[in-house]
Design a protein around this motif. Structure first.
Motif, PDB file in Angstrom:
ATOM      1  N   PRO A   7      53.142 -10.165 -65.515  1.00 49.39           N
ATOM      2  CA  PRO A   7      54.176  -9.301 -64.923  1.00 49.39           C
ATOM      3  C   PRO A   7      55.542  -9.485 -65.567  1.00 49.39           C
ATOM      4  O   PRO A   7      56.272  -8.516 -65.788  1.00 49.39           O
ATOM      5  CB  PRO A   7      54.180  -9.736 -63.459  1.00 49.39           C
ATOM      6  CG  PRO A   7      52.815 -10.291 -63.210  1.00 49.39           C
ATOM      7  CD  PRO A   7      52.455 -10.969 -64.500  1.00 49.39           C
ATOM      8  N   ARG A   8      55.900 -10.732 -65.903  1.00 48.08           N
ATOM      9  CA  ARG A   8      57.185 -10.967 -66.542  1.00 48.08           C
ATOM     10  C   ARG A   8      57.215 -10.325 -67.931  1.00 48.08           C
ATOM     11  O   ARG A   8      58.227  -9.739 -68.324  1.00 48.08           O
ATOM     12  CB  ARG A   8      57.445 -12.474 -66.643  1.00 48.08           C
ATOM     13  CG  ARG A   8      58.788 -12.815 -67.284  1.00 48.08           C
ATOM     14  CD  ARG A   8      59.052 -14.309 -67.244  1.00 48.08           C
ATOM     15  NE  ARG A   8      59.168 -14.788 -65.873  1.00 48.08           N
ATOM     16  CZ  ARG A   8      59.401 -16.061 -65.542  1.00 48.08           C
ATOM     17  NH1 ARG A   8      59.513 -16.973 -66.497  1.00 48.08           N
ATOM     18  NH2 ARG A   8      59.502 -16.411 -64.285  1.00 48.08           N
ATOM     19  N   HIS A  12      59.734  -7.355 -69.116  1.00 47.70           N
ATOM     20  CA  HIS A  12      60.542  -7.513 -70.321  1.00 47.70           C
ATOM     21  C   HIS A  12      60.350  -6.312 -71.241  1.00 47.70           C
ATOM     22  O   HIS A  12      61.307  -5.776 -71.807  1.00 47.70           O
ATOM     23  CB  HIS A  12      60.161  -8.811 -71.034  1.00 47.70           C
ATOM     24  CG  HIS A  12      61.034  -9.128 -72.206  1.00 47.70           C
ATOM     25  ND1 HIS A  12      60.704 -10.088 -73.148  1.00 47.70           N
ATOM     26  CD2 HIS A  12      62.213  -8.603 -72.635  1.00 47.70           C
ATOM     27  CE1 HIS A  12      61.643 -10.141 -74.067  1.00 47.70           C
ATOM     28  NE2 HIS A  12      62.568  -9.253 -73.783  1.00 47.70           N
ATOM     29  N   CYS A  13      59.106  -5.867 -71.364  1.00 46.67           N
ATOM     30  CA  CYS A  13      58.831  -4.697 -72.196  1.00 46.67           C
ATOM     31  C   CYS A  13      59.533  -3.472 -71.627  1.00 46.67           C
ATOM     32  O   CYS A  13      60.185  -2.718 -72.365  1.00 46.67           O
ATOM     33  CB  CYS A  13      57.321  -4.475 -72.281  1.00 46.67           C
ATOM     34  SG  CYS A  13      56.825  -3.258 -73.522  1.00 46.67           S
ATOM     35  N   ARG A 245      57.333  -6.467 -56.457  1.00 50.46           N
ATOM     36  CA  ARG A 245      56.468  -5.391 -55.947  1.00 50.46           C
ATOM     37  C   ARG A 245      56.399  -4.250 -56.954  1.00 50.46           C
ATOM     38  O   ARG A 245      55.339  -3.657 -57.168  1.00 50.46           O
ATOM     39  CB  ARG A 245      56.993  -4.886 -54.605  1.00 50.46           C
ATOM     40  CG  ARG A 245      56.092  -3.849 -53.943  1.00 50.46           C
ATOM     41  CD  ARG A 245      54.695  -4.398 -53.759  1.00 50.46           C
ATOM     42  NE  ARG A 245      53.769  -3.395 -53.239  1.00 50.46           N
ATOM     43  CZ  ARG A 245      52.448  -3.491 -53.313  1.00 50.46           C
ATOM     44  NH1 ARG A 245      51.902  -4.556 -53.895  1.00 50.46           N
ATOM     45  NH2 ARG A 245      51.669  -2.559 -52.820  1.00 50.46           N
ATOM     46  N   THR A 246      57.537  -3.950 -57.593  1.00 53.63           N
ATOM     47  CA  THR A 246      57.546  -2.920 -58.629  1.00 53.63           C
ATOM     48  C   THR A 246      56.643  -3.318 -59.785  1.00 53.63           C
ATOM     49  O   THR A 246      55.925  -2.478 -60.343  1.00 53.63           O
ATOM     50  CB  THR A 246      58.984  -2.678 -59.121  1.00 53.63           C
ATOM     51  OG1 THR A 246      59.826  -2.347 -58.013  1.00 53.63           O
ATOM     52  CG2 THR A 246      59.025  -1.542 -60.132  1.00 53.63           C
ATOM     53  N   ASP A 247      56.660  -4.609 -60.155  1.00 53.39           N
ATOM     54  CA  ASP A 247      55.770  -5.097 -61.212  1.00 53.39           C
ATOM     55  C   ASP A 247      54.307  -4.820 -60.868  1.00 53.39           C
ATOM     56  O   ASP A 247      53.523  -4.385 -61.723  1.00 53.39           O
ATOM     57  CB  ASP A 247      55.946  -6.611 -61.405  1.00 53.39           C
ATOM     58  CG  ASP A 247      57.267  -6.990 -62.043  1.00 53.39           C
ATOM     59  OD1 ASP A 247      57.902  -6.126 -62.679  1.00 53.39           O
ATOM     60  OD2 ASP A 247      57.666  -8.165 -61.900  1.00 53.39           O
ATOM     61  N   TYR A 254      50.482  -1.788 -68.768  1.00 48.69           N
ATOM     62  CA  TYR A 254      50.629  -2.989 -69.590  1.00 48.69           C
ATOM     63  C   TYR A 254      49.338  -3.805 -69.616  1.00 48.69           C
ATOM     64  O   TYR A 254      49.011  -4.416 -70.643  1.00 48.69           O
ATOM     65  CB  TYR A 254      51.824  -3.800 -69.088  1.00 48.69           C
ATOM     66  CG  TYR A 254      53.085  -2.972 -69.152  1.00 48.69           C
ATOM     67  CD1 TYR A 254      53.744  -2.776 -70.360  1.00 48.69           C
ATOM     68  CD2 TYR A 254      53.585  -2.335 -68.018  1.00 48.69           C
ATOM     69  CE1 TYR A 254      54.878  -1.976 -70.444  1.00 48.69           C
ATOM     70  CE2 TYR A 254      54.714  -1.532 -68.083  1.00 48.69           C
ATOM     71  CZ  TYR A 254      55.357  -1.348 -69.302  1.00 48.69           C
ATOM     72  OH  TYR A 254      56.458  -0.551 -69.378  1.00 48.69           O
ATOM     73  N   ASP A 255      48.601  -3.806 -68.517  1.00 46.86           N
ATOM     74  CA  ASP A 255      47.270  -4.416 -68.542  1.00 46.86           C
ATOM     75  C   ASP A 255      46.381  -3.680 -69.535  1.00 46.86           C
ATOM     76  O   ASP A 255      45.601  -4.290 -70.278  1.00 46.86           O
ATOM     77  CB  ASP A 255      46.630  -4.373 -67.152  1.00 46.86           C
ATOM     78  CG  ASP A 255      47.214  -5.408 -66.202  1.00 46.86           C
ATOM     79  OD1 ASP A 255      47.996  -6.274 -66.655  1.00 46.86           O
ATOM     80  OD2 ASP A 255      46.892  -5.347 -64.992  1.00 46.86           O
TER      81      ASP A 255
END
Length: 291
Positions: A7-8, A12-13, A245-247, A254-255
């Motif tokens: 998630p981090r 960042h992306c 929560r947004t992540d 991204y997954d």
């Protein structure tokens, strides 16, 4: 056990893709292109450019989708702007503005580089896992054609990823019971949000409405009792929970791209936006707590 780093990495992306999309909002090219089709007011130009993918919608739809703009300001320009220029005309003008902006900020060599083509491919691949349900701005933009030029394709993909996360972020703000002005004030208090002078100049809220929102946040124990916009421990925790929560709501693209793809896209995007920043893409005082 260690925390999942994905998630981090995804956030960042996002943080280097999002400003790439936003460069045109601060560019003289957007005003120039929209003025050429009759839209001369700056607020009208912003509402038209960002909402045109939705079609000739009314003020209520724009207010709902944008969340933190005062409805009175939106209604001053929408739907009247569509009588001046159709959504299709606005979308074409916006793309011309984006093209001119990126050519000026990045230069022809960067736009024609293999790295730009690679970034476009990676970002578009990530969008394959985005979802339309409950995401009106993403869904509307997902129906637009992908531009052929790599730099415009990359910008288009960055737009999709930005609006996909943004739509999910609004759900997190609602769950946190932050109204539009409270969301703005609490974001300013993180030190990462747009400075109050810019918010008050563009969102339609008065200084009194901004200050009263701050008082409501103090009453909830989210801001310290002094006049500074400083989050309490509880307030910082709430803002962190909103981002987390947004992540979760934004993890699918991204997954789908995978760890290596996210890392490479972040690397490329960081270089592009760094060059844009260096060439004056944004005002120097855009971010901060200064009134």
């Amino acid at each position: 056990m260690t925390a999942d780093p994905r998630p981090r990495a995804a956030r960042h992306c996002h943080n280097v893709l999002n400003p790439f999309h936003s460069t045109h909002y601060f560019s003289p090219d957007l005003g120039k292109e929209l003025a050429a089709v009759g839209v001369t007011d700056r607020s009208a130009a912003y509402f038209a450019a960002r909402s045109a993918a939705l079609g000739a919608v009314g003020a209520g739809t724009v207010t709902a989708a944008f969340y933190n703009f005062k409805h009175d300001l939106v209604a001053r320009h929408v739907p009247a702007v569509w009588r001046t220029a159709s959504p299709e005309t606005v979308l074409a003008a916006r793309l011309r503005a984006v093209d001119a902006t990126l050519r000026r900020l990045l230069g022809e060599d960067v736009l024609a580089s293999p790295e730009m083509a690679e970034a476009a491919e990676l970002a578009l691949r990530a969008t394959q896992a985005c979802t339309r349900h409950a995401r009106p701005l993403y869904a509307a933009h997902a129906d637009l054609p992908v531009p052929e030029a790599p730099h415009l394709a990359y910008w288009h993909a960055a737009t999709l990823l930005r609006e996909h996360r943004g739509d999910g972020h609004l759900a997190a703000l609602l769950a946190a019971e932050l109204d539009p002005v409270e969301a703005l004030v609490s974001h300013v208090a993180t030190g990462k949000g747009m400075a109050p002078k810019w918010l008050l100049a563009t969102r339609g809220w008065s200084r009194d409405e901004f200050d009263r929102a701050a008082e409501r946040l103090r009453a909830r124990g989210l801001l310290t009792a002094d006049e500074e916009l400083t989050l309490t421990e509880e307030g910082a925790g709430l803002r962190a929970a909103i981002e987390e929560r947004t992540d979760v709501l934004d993890r699918a693209p991204y997954d789908h791209l995978g760890d290596a793809g996210v890392a490479r896209l972040t690397e490329l995007a960081t270089g592009f936006i760094g060059t844009a920043f260096g060439n004056g893409a944004f005002p120097a005082d855009l971010i901060g707590k200064a009134a």
